[in-house]
Design a protein around this motif. Structure first.
Motif, short mmCIF file in Angstrom:
data_model
loop_
_atom_site.label_atom_id
_atom_site.label_comp_id
_atom_site.label_asym_id
_atom_site.label_seq_id
_atom_site.Cartn_x
_atom_site.Cartn_y
_atom_site.Cartn_z
N LEU A 307 0.83 -1.20 0.00
CA LEU A 307 0.00 0.00 0.00
C LEU A 307 0.87 1.26 0.00
N LEU A 308 1.96 1.20 0.78
CA LEU A 308 2.86 2.34 0.81
C LEU A 308 3.51 2.57 -0.56
N ALA A 309 3.94 1.46 -1.18
CA ALA A 309 4.53 1.58 -2.52
C ALA A 309 3.51 2.11 -3.52
N LEU A 310 2.26 1.61 -3.39
CA LEU A 310 1.20 2.07 -4.30
C LEU A 310 0.94 3.56 -4.10
N ALA A 311 0.89 3.97 -2.81
CA ALA A 311 0.67 5.39 -2.53
C ALA A 311 1.80 6.24 -3.10
N ASP A 312 3.05 5.75 -2.91
CA ASP A 312 4.19 6.47 -3.48
C ASP A 312 4.08 6.55 -5.00
N GLY A 313 3.63 5.42 -5.60
CA GLY A 313 3.48 5.41 -7.06
C GLY A 313 2.44 6.41 -7.54
N VAL A 314 1.32 6.49 -6.80
CA VAL A 314 0.26 7.43 -7.17
C VAL A 314 0.77 8.87 -7.06
N VAL A 315 1.48 9.14 -5.95
CA VAL A 315 2.01 10.49 -5.76
C VAL A 315 3.00 10.84 -6.86
N LEU A 316 3.89 9.89 -7.16
CA LEU A 316 4.87 10.14 -8.23
C LEU A 316 4.20 10.32 -9.57
N TRP A 317 3.14 9.50 -9.83
CA TRP A 317 2.43 9.63 -11.10
C TRP A 317 1.75 10.99 -11.20
N ARG A 318 1.11 11.44 -10.12
CA ARG A 318 0.45 12.74 -10.14
C ARG A 318 1.47 13.85 -10.29
N LEU A 319 2.61 13.71 -9.60
CA LEU A 319 3.66 14.72 -9.72
C LEU A 319 4.22 14.77 -11.13
N ARG A 320 4.43 13.56 -11.70
CA ARG A 320 4.95 13.52 -13.06
C ARG A 320 3.95 14.13 -14.05
N SER A 321 2.65 13.81 -13.84
CA SER A 321 1.61 14.37 -14.70
C SER A 321 1.58 15.89 -14.59
N ARG A 322 1.73 16.40 -13.35
CA ARG A 322 1.72 17.84 -13.15
C ARG A 322 2.92 18.48 -13.83
N ILE A 323 4.08 17.84 -13.68
CA ILE A 323 5.29 18.37 -14.32
C ILE A 323 5.12 18.40 -15.84
N GLU A 324 4.59 17.31 -16.40
CA GLU A 324 4.37 17.25 -17.84
C GLU A 324 3.38 18.32 -18.29
N SER A 325 2.34 18.55 -17.47
CA SER A 325 1.35 19.57 -17.82
C SER A 325 1.98 20.96 -17.82
#
Length: 451
Positions: A307-325
């Motif tokens: 769950l912690l890894a999944l949460a980290d993955g979600v945060v990283l994905w959202r951060l990456r999406s924001r950076i790309e945007s």
């Protein structure tokens, strides 16, 4: 200081009930125990039903008597419980007349002494005696999950059924059988020792009781009597022979007292809990339960990690999406400013935009100049202002970037009247010494760079 026993988890905490069985020679005393609203309710089991105990599926608890097992206190000169536990086995080995390797032992309590040492209570039995007990149980048709120890069991059940009347007073629990008696000593809630003597050996019993264990008056010592031979007449005779050393009371249903004790201890958490069926002799059901508990703990830990890894993955994905945007928005803005698609990034992209803007400015400069107001209008304004103020213009340089005027004025202040027309300030005005004609020479230069 002692604390009356550290509270420990019940051995059968996961079961709703159990059987407590005590083998007394050819006889077998048993109770059926069930946990109800945080307490244990025991009911006697008919002797003829012992063989049917195993068929119900409830775990069975039995006990090692004081003749088959023993308890010992050991003290380590350490304040750290972890360090003390490492040396407890060695200290116990020194006390025994036989090798500790020949015994099954368990340290069932740890307390602090006034001098900041650690004191541990060991319950132990020789392996041969444990094997004989298990064989006797098997002959009766049941396989016990728990092998309790009689001394602590008698002590804790007496505390539960008959709490101490006098805190800190000496307290003795006597388990009477036909031929032997088990004497358990303590103070208040704290267990001290347990001994077995012949039931008729009054002198030995007096010797074991000894002097009062506290400064409390001997008359306040509490005696709890129990066991299959704890009949009113027998107890009264022994009490008189002992000299009536305190206060006495006999438990209800004394014959099943030890069976109630071991069943209650197995189902409820509390002090001095013990199971001598441990190590390689651990019951298969308990071993399976421990393994399942360990597996569950591991599974929970892995799930938490996932769950912690999944949460980290979600945060990283959202951060990456924001950076790309953001990068996409910046890239679009750069392309719009440059007028074409800029492949460079960072400082190189900014330089590309600056170059493109400057290039467009250079290209548009002629058009901008053509749309600017005529310079003749500004010349006329300057000439008119000079004429009104009596200034004589000697030279006038005027273009889109700068204006430079030289001339003379009738006095020191008249030069300043031309500044607003030329878009300048006092810093753009330079005056010289008065001429022979008393006129003041001046120069006004605005815009561009001037020496």
């Amino acid at each position: 200081m002692g604390n009356g026993g550290n509270r420990q988890e019940a051995v059968l905490a996961g079961w709703r009930g159990c059987y407590g069985v005590v083998l007394q020679g050819d006889r077998c005393v048993a109770v059926r125990a069930e946990r109800v609203r945080g307490r244990v309710v025991c009911s006697p089991v008919d002797g003829g039903a012992i063989e049917r105990i195993a068929s119900e599926g409830l775990p069975v608890v039995t006990v090692m008597s004081e003749r088959e097992s023993f308890t010992r206190w050991v003290e380590a000169p350490y304040g750290s419980p972890a360090k003390a536990r490492k040396v407890f086995p060695t200290l116990l080995d020194i006390q025994l007349p036989f090798a500790l390797d020949d015994c099954i032992h368990s340290f069932i309590d740890l307390t602090r002494t006034p001098d900041h040492h650690c004191r541990g209570l060991a319950a132990a039995a020789r392996r041969t005696h444990v094997a004989e007990k298990l064989a006797a149980c098997e002959a009766r048709g049941f396989d016990p999950m728990v092998l309790d120890q009689a001394g602590p069991a008698l002590w804790t059940q007496a505390l539960q059924e008959h709490p101490p009347r006098y805190p800190g007073a000496s307290r003795l629990v006597v388990w009477l059988e036909d031929t032997h008696a088990t004497l358990v000593k303590g103070t208040g809630n704290e267990f001290a020792s347990a001994h077995t003597v012949r039931a008729a050996d009054i002198e030995r019993m007096r010797h074991l009781v000894g002097a009062p264990m506290t400064d409390t008056d001997t008359a306040q010592a509490e005696w709890i009597w129990c066991g299959p031979a704890a009949t009113p007449d027998h107890v009264a005779a022994l009490w008189q022979a002992l000299g009536e050393p305190g206060e006495r009371q006999t438990v209800d249903d004394p014959a099943t007292f030890l069976a109630r004790a071991i069943a209650t201890r197995a189902l409820l958490a509390g002090p001095y809990r013990c199971n001598l069926r441990c190590g390689s002799l651990t019951h298969a059901a308990l071993r399976h339960r421990e393994k399942r508990s360990a597996t569950l703990t591991l599974s929970l830990a892995l799930s938490a990690a996932l769950l912690l890894a999944l949460a980290d993955g979600v945060v990283l994905w959202r951060l990456r999406s924001r950076i790309e945007s953001v990068e996409s928005a910046v890239s679009a803005e750069i392309d719009a400013l440059a007028g074409y698609h800029v492949t460079a990034r960072g400082r190189d992209a900014l330089r590309s935009v600056q170059d493109a803007i400057q290039e467009r400015k250079d290209e548009l400069a002629p058009f901008v100049a053509a749309l600017q107001p005529s310079l003749l209008t500004q010349v006329g304004s300057i000439v008119q202002a000079a004429d009104r103020n009596g200034a004589h213009i000697e030279s006038l340089l005027l273009d889109a970037q700068r204006v430079e005027l030289t001339g003379t004025a009738p006095d020191w202040r008249r030069c300043e009247t031309l500044l607003p027309i030329m878009g300048g300030s006092l810093s753009n005005l330079k005056r010289g010494e008065a001429l022979v004609s008393e006129r003041i020479p001046f120069t006004i230069a605005t815009g561009g760079h001037h020496e």
